[in-house]
Write a protein that holds these residues in place. Structure first.
Motif, PDB file in Angstrom:
ATOM      1  N   LEU A  60       0.817  -1.211   0.000  1.00 16.38           N
ATOM      2  CA  LEU A  60       0.000   0.000   0.000  1.00 16.38           C
ATOM      3  C   LEU A  60       0.850   1.259   0.000  1.00 16.38           C
ATOM      4  CD1 LEU A  60      -2.861   1.315   0.364  1.00 16.38           C
ATOM      5  CD2 LEU A  60      -2.452   1.155   2.829  1.00 16.38           C
ATOM      6  N   LEU A  61       2.033   1.190   0.579  1.00 20.89           N
ATOM      7  CA  LEU A  61       2.860   2.371   0.773  1.00 20.89           C
ATOM      8  C   LEU A  61       3.743   2.622  -0.440  1.00 20.89           C
ATOM      9  CD1 LEU A  61       3.928   1.752   4.480  1.00 20.89           C
ATOM     10  CD2 LEU A  61       1.970   3.048   3.619  1.00 20.89           C
ATOM     11  N   LEU A  62       3.784   3.868  -0.901  1.00 25.47           N
ATOM     12  CA  LEU A  62       4.628   4.253  -2.023  1.00 25.47           C
ATOM     13  C   LEU A  62       5.972   4.757  -1.507  1.00 25.47           C
ATOM     14  CD1 LEU A  62       2.066   6.206  -4.252  1.00 25.47           C
ATOM     15  CD2 LEU A  62       2.690   3.793  -4.377  1.00 25.47           C
ATOM     16  N   SER A  63       7.013   4.405  -2.216  1.00 26.00           N
ATOM     17  CA  SER A  63       8.368   4.778  -1.774  1.00 26.00           C
ATOM     18  C   SER A  63       9.054   5.705  -2.771  1.00 26.00           C
ATOM     19  CB  SER A  63       9.212   3.515  -1.582  1.00 26.00           C
ATOM     20  OG  SER A  63       9.286   2.766  -2.792  1.00 26.00           O
ATOM     21  N   PRO A 202      -7.848  -9.105  -4.481  1.00 29.24           N
ATOM     22  CA  PRO A 202      -8.754  -9.781  -3.538  1.00 29.24           C
ATOM     23  C   PRO A 202      -8.345  -9.597  -2.076  1.00 29.24           C
ATOM     24  CG  PRO A 202      -8.169 -11.236  -5.356  1.00 29.24           C
ATOM     25  CD  PRO A 202      -7.249 -10.063  -5.437  1.00 29.24           C
ATOM     26  N   ARG A 203      -7.083  -9.195  -1.820  1.00 30.15           N
ATOM     27  CA  ARG A 203      -6.606  -9.033  -0.450  1.00 30.15           C
ATOM     28  C   ARG A 203      -6.370  -7.562  -0.098  1.00 30.15           C
ATOM     29  NH1 ARG A 203      -1.937 -10.804   0.954  1.00 30.15           N
ATOM     30  NH2 ARG A 203      -0.933 -10.828  -1.105  1.00 30.15           N
ATOM     31  N   ALA A 204      -6.924  -6.651  -0.872  1.00 29.19           N
ATOM     32  CA  ALA A 204      -6.670  -5.226  -0.644  1.00 29.19           C
ATOM     33  C   ALA A 204      -7.102  -4.794   0.750  1.00 29.19           C
ATOM     34  CB  ALA A 204      -7.391  -4.387  -1.695  1.00 29.19           C
ATOM     35  N   LYS A 205      -8.188  -5.404   1.275  1.00 28.84           N
ATOM     36  CA  LYS A 205      -8.682  -5.041   2.599  1.00 28.84           C
ATOM     37  C   LYS A 205      -7.634  -5.292   3.679  1.00 28.84           C
ATOM     38  CE  LYS A 205     -12.362  -6.155   5.896  1.00 28.84           C
ATOM     39  NZ  LYS A 205     -13.562  -7.005   6.151  1.00 28.84           N
ATOM     40  N   ASP A 206      -6.788  -6.313   3.480  1.00 30.84           N
ATOM     41  CA  ASP A 206      -5.794  -6.660   4.491  1.00 30.84           C
ATOM     42  C   ASP A 206      -4.729  -5.578   4.664  1.00 30.84           C
ATOM     43  OD1 ASP A 206      -7.171  -9.039   4.690  1.00 30.84           O
ATOM     44  OD2 ASP A 206      -5.839 -10.115   3.306  1.00 30.84           O
ATOM     45  N   PHE A 207      -4.517  -4.772   3.630  1.00 32.17           N
ATOM     46  CA  PHE A 207      -3.460  -3.766   3.674  1.00 32.17           C
ATOM     47  C   PHE A 207      -3.966  -2.400   4.144  1.00 32.17           C
ATOM     48  CE2 PHE A 207      -2.329  -6.722   0.197  1.00 32.17           C
ATOM     49  CZ  PHE A 207      -1.180  -7.264   0.755  1.00 32.17           C
ATOM     50  N   LEU A 208      -5.275  -2.236   4.218  1.00 29.02           N
ATOM     51  CA  LEU A 208      -5.827  -0.921   4.568  1.00 29.02           C
ATOM     52  C   LEU A 208      -5.709  -0.666   6.062  1.00 29.02           C
ATOM     53  CD1 LEU A 208      -9.083  -0.951   2.411  1.00 29.02           C
ATOM     54  CD2 LEU A 208      -7.005   0.355   1.981  1.00 29.02           C
ATOM     55  N   PRO A 209      -5.380   0.559   6.449  1.00 32.40           N
ATOM     56  CA  PRO A 209      -5.344   0.879   7.884  1.00 32.40           C
ATOM     57  C   PRO A 209      -6.744   0.881   8.468  1.00 32.40           C
ATOM     58  CG  PRO A 209      -5.003   2.854   6.566  1.00 32.40           C
ATOM     59  CD  PRO A 209      -4.991   1.702   5.609  1.00 32.40           C
ATOM     60  N   ALA A 210      -6.809   0.666   9.776  1.00 32.88           N
ATOM     61  CA  ALA A 210      -8.118   0.597  10.429  1.00 32.88           C
ATOM     62  C   ALA A 210      -8.849   1.925  10.374  1.00 32.88           C
ATOM     63  CB  ALA A 210      -7.947   0.136  11.880  1.00 32.88           C
ATOM     64  N   LEU A 216      -8.701   9.471   5.016  1.00 29.25           N
ATOM     65  CA  LEU A 216      -9.186  10.036   3.755  1.00 29.25           C
ATOM     66  C   LEU A 216      -9.910  11.361   3.984  1.00 29.25           C
ATOM     67  CD1 LEU A 216     -10.480   6.863   1.904  1.00 29.25           C
ATOM     68  CD2 LEU A 216      -8.342   8.093   1.545  1.00 29.25           C
ATOM     69  N   ALA A 217     -10.689  11.447   5.064  1.00 26.46           N
ATOM     70  CA  ALA A 217     -11.408  12.692   5.341  1.00 26.46           C
ATOM     71  C   ALA A 217     -10.430  13.830   5.640  1.00 26.46           C
ATOM     72  CB  ALA A 217     -12.361  12.487   6.514  1.00 26.46           C
ATOM     73  N   VAL A 218      -9.416  13.551   6.446  1.00 30.11           N
ATOM     74  CA  VAL A 218      -8.419  14.572   6.763  1.00 30.11           C
ATOM     75  C   VAL A 218      -7.647  14.972   5.512  1.00 30.11           C
ATOM     76  CG1 VAL A 218      -6.303  15.021   8.053  1.00 30.11           C
ATOM     77  CG2 VAL A 218      -8.213  13.864   9.171  1.00 30.11           C
ATOM     78  N   TYR A 393      -7.961   1.020  -1.512  1.00 22.40           N
ATOM     79  CA  TYR A 393      -6.515   0.782  -1.594  1.00 22.40           C
ATOM     80  C   TYR A 393      -5.871   1.751  -2.585  1.00 22.40           C
ATOM     81  CZ  TYR A 393      -2.238  -1.791  -2.840  1.00 22.40           C
ATOM     82  OH  TYR A 393      -0.946  -2.153  -3.111  1.00 22.40           O
ATOM     83  N   CYS A 394      -6.471   1.878  -3.775  1.00 18.95           N
ATOM     84  CA  CYS A 394      -5.930   2.773  -4.801  1.00 18.95           C
ATOM     85  C   CYS A 394      -6.046   4.230  -4.376  1.00 18.95           C
ATOM     86  CB  CYS A 394      -6.659   2.552  -6.128  1.00 18.95           C
ATOM     87  SG  CYS A 394      -6.382   0.935  -6.868  1.00 18.95           S
ATOM     88  N   LEU A 395      -7.165   4.575  -3.743  1.00 13.96           N
ATOM     89  CA  LEU A 395      -7.356   5.961  -3.312  1.00 13.96           C
ATOM     90  C   LEU A 395      -6.306   6.351  -2.273  1.00 13.96           C
ATOM     91  CD1 LEU A 395      -9.017   8.520  -3.477  1.00 13.96           C
ATOM     92  CD2 LEU A 395     -10.557   7.578  -1.767  1.00 13.96           C
TER      93      LEU A 395
END
Length: 462
Positions: A60-63, A202-210, A216-218, A393-395
């Protein structure tokens, strides 16, 4: 809504879908243009292995750094003076890529097809908007503004990590055949979008922060504020560059008027014949000053052009990126939620029909078509949920990409300061060279009168 409330009571997969709807943002689907090939889900192909390798750690993290993004490619878009066609003549551009070491000719409609391809293949990414098309009455100013906007568009695309590795961009920048539009459309046939070609989708949910919703709102609020500030900066930078151009025009006219005054051949009256030699010397000096004022005008025009290219254009580039993020968030909210609600409603109606059929008829065969429809709709809802998580995930990655571009602010400020320093330095030299030539304007050939005090120390003659 009432439909979703009923669905919650019925439970099952739909209840989980409702829980997802109430706790997450949603992503729209990019509907392909009617004349573009529609990817078939059943014809899913394995992506190129080099495109789908997962980075080390959390993907998820870009370097990337800003320098790395800018170094991916630099694309020039230049207007070709010649126009083709007998009646509706079109504008053509020469598009040159440093990365591919290519130079191709493209029309505005070619950019439109590339834009549609990107939306179709990357519906969850920031696809920059194109400038508007204007067929009739397109003046030179509009054509130049559109050329600059197309250059910003293609550079943002060429430096975007997923876009830069896509075959559509490679074709657009390097294919020199007769019909690039059909070639672009053929490249998208039976390929599917990024969700279908990404192994981790299919596993994108696993990488998203809680706290993805809070993040996203901030971020949206921050980027909204940044966008407003950059709009104001761009407007002021445009005014500064415009004033430099206006200053150049005024200096040029000022010099021409001095030259016209010195070239005046009207004879002197008899009562002024005693000072004829003085007036002749003054006219000769005035004629010579037009050269310096023309040079001053040229320096001012160069400064205005430099600020337009190095300051205003960079501000517009960043604003285009910010606008694409805002457009993405708007599609995210208005698209997939409606589509998901429709799927849930359809599922609810079908399930009620099945229950009603089971009550009215005890024959098991009568419920089989409804059961198959329910299974099909459950699969569709599950796919929508997976896509929604992948869109989040993409957003999140696109949000990071915007922040990677934020140091562009220092580039813009540096370009502005350097332009001011260089411009004032060059103009100051011309003014200093001009000052000694004014001595003859304040003293005749046989006199040694000093220049007015105001020219010596800046004080008023009074």
């Amino acid at each position: 809504s009432p439909v979703l409330s009923e669905h919650t009571v019925e439970g099952g997969l739909a209840g989980g879908s409702l829980h997802f709807l109430s706790s997450c943002f949603y992503w729209p689907f990019a509907f392909p243009s009617p004349d573009l090939p529609t990817p078939q889900v059943s014809e899913r192909r394995d992506p190129h292995p080099s495109r789908m390798q997962m980075p080390q750690g959390n993907p998820l993290l870009l370097s990337y750094t800003l320098q790395e993004l800018l170094a991916r490619d630099t694309v020039q878009v230049e207007l070709i003076p010649e126009k083709k066609g007998l009646f509706l003549k079109h504008v053509e551009y020469e598009v040159s890529s440093q990365r591919f070491k290519s130079s191709v000719y493209r029309r505005y409609n070619d950019f439109v097809v590339l834009h549609d391809m990107l939306l179709q293949k990357f519906p969850y990414r920031m696809v920059p908007a194109l400038p508007p098309k204007r067929v009739l009455g397109a003046d030179r100013e509009f054509i130049e503004a559109r050329r600059r906007a197309l250059r910003r568009f293609i550079n943002l695309v060429a430096r975007h990590p997923p876009f830069s590795e896509d075959v559509a961009l490679r074709l657009f920048l390097s294919f020199s055949g007769p019909d690039v539009q059909n070639k672009l459309k053929e490249s998208a046939q039976c390929v599917g979008d990024e969700f279908m070609n990404c192994k981790l989708a299919p596993r994108a949910k696993d990488f998203l922060p809680a706290d993805i919703q809070t993040q996203l709102a901030v971020s949206r609020e921050l980027i909204r504020n940044i966008c407003n500030s950059f709009h104001r900066l761009r407007d002021r930078a445009e005014r500064i560059a415009s004033r430099a151009v206006d200053n150049a025009a005024d200096l040029l006219v000022f010099g021409k008027e001095l030259s016209a005054l010195g070239s005046d051949t009207t004879p002197l009256p008899s009562w002024a014949s005693l000072n004829s030699s003085t007036w002749g010397s003054l006219k000769q000096a005035l004629r010579g000053l037009s050269v310096e004022f023309a040079l001053l005008a040229d320096k001012a025009a160069q400064q205005g052009k430099q600020e337009e290219n190095d300051v205003v254009e960079k501000l517009n580039l960043f604003l285009d990126l910010l606008q694409s993020y805002k457009d993405l968030c708007e599609r995210h909210e208005k698209g997939v939620l409606h589509k998901h609600q429709r799927a849930l409603h359809k599922y609810s109606v079908t399930k009620r029909q099945m229950l009603s059929a089971a009550v009215q008829s005890r024959e098991p065969d009568s419920a089989q078509p409804l059961e198959s429809r329910i299974v099909e709709q459950e699969n569709a809802i599950q796919t929508l949920e997976l896509r929604s998580f992948f869109s989040l995930y993409c957003l999140h990655q696109e949000m990071q990409l915007v922040h990677i571009y934020l140091p562009l602010t220092s580039h813009i400020l540096g370009a502005f300061v350097n332009s001011q320093i260089q411009g004032h330095k060059e103009m100051s030299k011309v003014w200093n060279d001009l000052k000694p030539k004014l001595s003859c304007l304040f003293a005749g050939p046989n006199s040694s009168l000093p220049p007015p005090r105001s020219l010596q120390d800046g004080m008023s003659p009074q």
